[in-house]
Design a protein around this motif. Sequence first.
Motif, PDB file in Angstrom:
ATOM      1  N   UNK A 317       0.838  -1.207   0.000  1.00 35.86           N
ATOM      2  CA  UNK A 317       0.000   0.000   0.000  1.00 35.86           C
ATOM      3  C   UNK A 317       0.871   1.254   0.000  1.00 35.86           C
ATOM      4  N   UNK A 318       1.973   1.223   0.741  1.00 28.44           N
ATOM      5  CA  UNK A 318       2.901   2.356   0.760  1.00 28.44           C
ATOM      6  C   UNK A 318       3.529   2.553  -0.621  1.00 28.44           C
ATOM      7  N   UNK A 319       3.888   1.472  -1.257  1.00 24.48           N
ATOM      8  CA  UNK A 319       4.475   1.544  -2.608  1.00 24.48           C
ATOM      9  C   UNK A 319       3.481   2.164  -3.593  1.00 24.48           C
ATOM     10  N   UNK A 320       2.211   1.799  -3.454  1.00 22.49           N
ATOM     11  CA  UNK A 320       1.169   2.359  -4.316  1.00 22.49           C
ATOM     12  C   UNK A 320       0.998   3.859  -4.062  1.00 22.49           C
ATOM     13  N   UNK A 321       1.066   4.256  -2.780  1.00 20.14           N
ATOM     14  CA  UNK A 321       0.928   5.677  -2.447  1.00 20.14           C
ATOM     15  C   UNK A 321       2.065   6.490  -3.059  1.00 20.14           C
ATOM     16  N   UNK A 322       3.271   5.963  -3.054  1.00 17.43           N
ATOM     17  CA  UNK A 322       4.416   6.680  -3.616  1.00 17.43           C
ATOM     18  C   UNK A 322       4.331   6.710  -5.147  1.00 17.43           C
ATOM     19  N   UNK A 323       3.856   5.623  -5.733  1.00 12.00           N
ATOM     20  CA  UNK A 323       3.723   5.582  -7.191  1.00 12.00           C
ATOM     21  C   UNK A 323       2.614   6.485  -7.697  1.00 12.00           C
ATOM     22  N   UNK A 324       1.624   6.719  -6.822  1.00  4.71           N
ATOM     23  CA  UNK A 324       0.470   7.525  -7.232  1.00  4.71           C
ATOM     24  C   UNK A 324       0.718   9.020  -7.049  1.00  4.71           C
ATOM     25  N   UNK A 325       1.929   9.401  -6.676  1.00  5.38           N
ATOM     26  CA  UNK A 325       2.238  10.829  -6.567  1.00  5.38           C
ATOM     27  C   UNK A 325       2.659  11.255  -5.172  1.00  5.38           C
ATOM     28  N   UNK A 326       2.717  10.319  -4.217  1.00  9.20           N
ATOM     29  CA  UNK A 326       3.154  10.593  -2.844  1.00  9.20           C
ATOM     30  C   UNK A 326       2.172  11.500  -2.113  1.00  9.20           C
ATOM     31  N   UNK A 327       2.499  11.806  -0.830  1.00 10.58           N
ATOM     32  CA  UNK A 327       1.687  12.667   0.032  1.00 10.58           C
ATOM     33  C   UNK A 327       0.229  12.184   0.058  1.00 10.58           C
ATOM     34  N   UNK A 328       0.039  10.879   0.283  1.00 15.64           N
ATOM     35  CA  UNK A 328      -1.305  10.338   0.360  1.00 15.64           C
ATOM     36  C   UNK A 328      -1.316   9.048   1.168  1.00 15.64           C
ATOM     37  N   UNK A 329      -2.537   8.650   1.552  1.00 17.16           N
ATOM     38  CA  UNK A 329      -2.750   7.419   2.318  1.00 17.16           C
ATOM     39  C   UNK A 329      -3.416   6.401   1.412  1.00 17.16           C
ATOM     40  N   UNK A 330      -2.867   5.187   1.421  1.00 10.93           N
ATOM     41  CA  UNK A 330      -3.461   4.108   0.642  1.00 10.93           C
ATOM     42  C   UNK A 330      -3.734   2.931   1.565  1.00 10.93           C
ATOM     43  N   UNK A 331      -4.955   2.387   1.465  1.00 12.80           N
ATOM     44  CA  UNK A 331      -5.331   1.244   2.283  1.00 12.80           C
ATOM     45  C   UNK A 331      -5.001  -0.050   1.555  1.00 12.80           C
ATOM     46  N   UNK A 332      -4.588  -1.060   2.300  1.00 11.46           N
ATOM     47  CA  UNK A 332      -4.323  -2.362   1.710  1.00 11.46           C
ATOM     48  C   UNK A 332      -5.617  -2.945   1.160  1.00 11.46           C
ATOM     49  N   UNK A 333      -5.489  -3.683   0.075  1.00 11.59           N
ATOM     50  CA  UNK A 333      -6.676  -4.245  -0.557  1.00 11.59           C
ATOM     51  C   UNK A 333      -7.315  -5.259   0.377  1.00 11.59           C
TER      52      UNK A 333
END
Length: 333
Positions: A317-333
């Motif tokens: 989820x952290x990797x996805x947040x960084x790939x999506x432009x950073x400075x965001x929260x992503x929840x695990x699927x």
Amino acid sequence: MLIGIAVVALIWGLEEYFDVILPYDRYGYFITIIVAAFCLLLAHFLRRANTAKILLFFYMSLYLISLTILSFINSANSGDIYTFSSTLQWLPILYLVAFLFLSVKQAVISTIAIYALLVSLLILPYLGLLHVESAALKALSINITLSHAVYIFCMFGVIKLKQTQKESQLKALQMEQAANNDGLLGIGNRRLLEAELDSRVAKHTPFSLLLIDIDFFKSINDVHGHLVGDDTLREITQCMNANLRPQDMLGRWGGEEFLVIANGAKFDSALTLAERLRTAVESHSFSTVGKVTVSIGVSQFKPDKPLSQTFAEADKALYQAKNAGRNQVVAAA
């Protein structure tokens, strides 16, 4: 002190019952109970416990030393050593009370002074200053001098052993804290975090993981230097700590990565907490580097899956947040 009052009253009653009480003991026991009751009042109602302890110690010292001197003179004159030996059996309690009620320095001085007074009293017959015909009294004097020296030696040994034990425990605690805490940030390190996680998994305590990475931290070190980078880490730590709940635990996972163990948090609550942390860092004004942001991956531990899977989900989820432009929260699927 209540126990002490009860003991004195019991001794008084027994001596009266068996008719072996001395005239000055009858008054002494009464005064002792009054003084102890006053010290109890002073300690519990007037909140002067230290003053009460010192007062009680000095009263007991004065009382027992006075009895020792009187009974010794009486035994020297009459040849009856019962009164003197009866008094001496209570004198060692002063050494114990000194170490219980006074500081170590005060206790050492008081103990040495009491013993010196006792020794000076017992050697009077041998200096020709007091005529003593009773061989039993002379033998008792020698035995008391030696036995009290052993009491004091043992007391000092116990105190020294206790101090050494305390120092060892303190040193062990300091070493444990040093091993479990990040020296730069003052929060738990990876070792402590892993131990906490293992404990919570073993106890089946529900929790969520927030894996946090500082965006573009390498460029902060490259442009401003590592000292500014360290200051930035400290400010971020303080900022996140100020926005955690009491039951949450923040630690440094490694480098510029942090881990928050959100104890007992449901997944929606964990996401809300993660967003609060992200917003707090984003809105914080850093003294040298200006604006800094973080990316956060959130996952929830469940008893039916291993802890390693929870970590893998948070990391993904952290990797996805960084790939999506950073400075965001992503929840695990």
